[in-house]
Write a protein that holds these residues in place. Structure first.
Motif, short mmCIF file in Angstrom:
data_model
loop_
_atom_site.label_atom_id
_atom_site.label_comp_id
_atom_site.label_asym_id
_atom_site.label_seq_id
_atom_site.Cartn_x
_atom_site.Cartn_y
_atom_site.Cartn_z
N VAL A 194 5.15 7.01 0.90
CA VAL A 194 5.56 5.91 1.97
C VAL A 194 4.89 4.48 1.68
O VAL A 194 3.54 4.61 1.31
N ARG A 195 5.77 3.66 1.61
CA ARG A 195 5.37 2.26 1.08
C ARG A 195 5.15 1.68 2.67
O ARG A 195 5.84 1.60 3.53
N ALA A 196 3.94 1.03 2.88
CA ALA A 196 3.28 0.24 4.15
C ALA A 196 3.15 -0.88 3.42
O ALA A 196 2.36 -1.11 2.53
N ALA A 197 3.63 -1.86 4.47
CA ALA A 197 3.12 -3.52 4.07
C ALA A 197 1.70 -3.67 4.63
O ALA A 197 1.11 -3.29 5.31
N MET A 203 0.67 -1.40 -0.13
CA MET A 203 -0.03 0.23 0.05
C MET A 203 0.81 1.35 0.06
O MET A 203 1.76 1.27 0.44
N THR A 204 0.49 2.54 -0.59
CA THR A 204 1.04 3.36 -0.77
C THR A 204 0.34 4.52 0.27
O THR A 204 -1.00 4.64 -0.11
N VAL A 205 1.23 5.50 0.83
CA VAL A 205 0.56 6.38 1.95
C VAL A 205 1.11 7.61 1.51
O VAL A 205 2.45 8.08 1.36
N ARG A 206 0.14 8.70 1.14
CA ARG A 206 0.79 10.19 0.88
C ARG A 206 0.34 11.00 1.74
O ARG A 206 -0.93 11.23 1.91
N PHE A 207 1.20 11.76 2.36
CA PHE A 207 0.92 12.40 3.66
C PHE A 207 0.83 13.97 3.18
O PHE A 207 1.63 14.47 2.30
N ALA A 208 -0.15 14.74 3.59
CA ALA A 208 -0.04 16.17 3.29
C ALA A 208 1.28 16.69 3.76
O ALA A 208 1.77 16.21 4.81
N PRO A 209 1.85 17.72 2.83
CA PRO A 209 3.15 18.32 3.43
C PRO A 209 3.23 18.91 4.84
O PRO A 209 4.24 18.69 5.23
N GLU A 210 2.11 19.37 5.17
CA GLU A 210 1.99 19.92 6.45
C GLU A 210 2.31 18.85 7.59
O GLU A 210 2.68 19.00 8.72
N ASN A 257 10.95 8.95 5.29
CA ASN A 257 9.64 8.79 4.69
C ASN A 257 9.20 10.14 4.20
O ASN A 257 8.20 10.23 3.88
N ARG A 258 10.01 11.37 4.44
CA ARG A 258 9.60 12.61 4.22
C ARG A 258 9.57 13.16 2.79
O ARG A 258 10.71 12.81 2.13
N GLY A 259 8.64 13.78 2.27
CA GLY A 259 8.92 14.16 0.74
C GLY A 259 8.73 13.15 -0.07
O GLY A 259 8.76 13.45 -1.42
#
Ligand SMILES: [Zn+2]
Length: 237
Positions: A22-25, A1-8, A17-19
């Motif tokens: 993020v790959r999560a199992a 799974m791919t997790v995309r966090f808001a820049p804030e 994991n910044r920028g």
């Protein structure tokens, strides 16, 4: 799974994991809320969660290969209770006094452990402000805020811009959070030196702890804090 966090939210992630995405199992037993918090981001800091473009609750269990987008909380943040009230952890005593100066209902005590804080936040329906992510991740906490800044001025601005609480300066005891009531020079005669009394005609007394307030030597500095705070809240609304 791919997790995309808001820049804030990137500052809460591990540096590697910044920028980037993020790959999560994939863990079929883990809710999305659990995945997000295990990557270092408390749900108190999170707004909408989307999986493949669809908004989902934090209890959602993503399929393998899903793409998750994690937004930051809206600012100003809507709270799950009508009156913005706060509870500050033991490291935020100076911030607590500033919020009380502004008339914001702020509970604080310098010897409460995490269990007591989480329970009090739930019982009294307060927003828990802390720099302890583990505390914010507790299920019991009804609403919270991670305080990022180090200096009190910046912390105050951060909290006011995020929550935009109604202000009522000079109405609360900075020592105990109790309500202040006007008092005459005669009322406070036993508590204030005669020399001090002679210079002022405006006093207030805390209804809870009895402490007496008057516009003393620090008044100009405090008035500046109040003016700045009012302008930050007005701009944040
Ligand atoms: Zn008081």
């Amino acid at each position: 799974m791919t997790v995309r966090f808001a820049p804030e939210l990137h500052f809460l992630l591990a540096p590697r994991n910044r920028g980037a995405d993020v790959r999560a199992a994939h863990d079929p037993a883990a809710s999305l809320g659990h995945v997000v918090q295990s990557l270092g981001v408390p749900l108190t800091e999170v707004g909408a969660l989307r999986v493949d473009g669809r908004t989902v609750p934090d209890s959602h269990r993503p399929a393998p290969g899903a793409t998750v987008e994690v937004a930051a909380v809206d600012r100003p943040q809507r709270l799950p209770f009508p009156h913005p009230r706060f509870l500050l952890d033991v490291h935020l005593g100076t911030l607590a006094r500033r919020l009380r100066l502004l008339g914001v209902d702020t509970a604080y005590d310098n010897d409460r452990d995490d269990d007591v804080l989480a329970r009090q936040a739930a019982d009294e329906q307060r927003v828990l402000l802390t720099r302890d992510r583990g505390l914010l991740c507790r299920r019991l906490v009804p609403a919270g805020g991670y305080v990022r800044a180090d200096r009190t001025d910046a912390q105050l601005r951060e909290v006011l811009e995020r929550f935009a609480p109604p202000l009522a300066p000079w109405t609360r005891c900075t020592a105990c959070n109790g309500p202040l009531a006007p008092a005459s020079a005669a009322d406070v005669a036993a508590d204030v030196e005669p020399g001090t009394r002679a210079g002022y005609d405006s006093f207030a007394r805390c209804a809870d702890c009895g402490r007496v307030y008057w516009p003393g030597a620090h008044h100009d500095r405090l008035e500046r804090i109040v003016r700045d705070a009012e302008s930050w809240v007005a701009a944040a609304r």
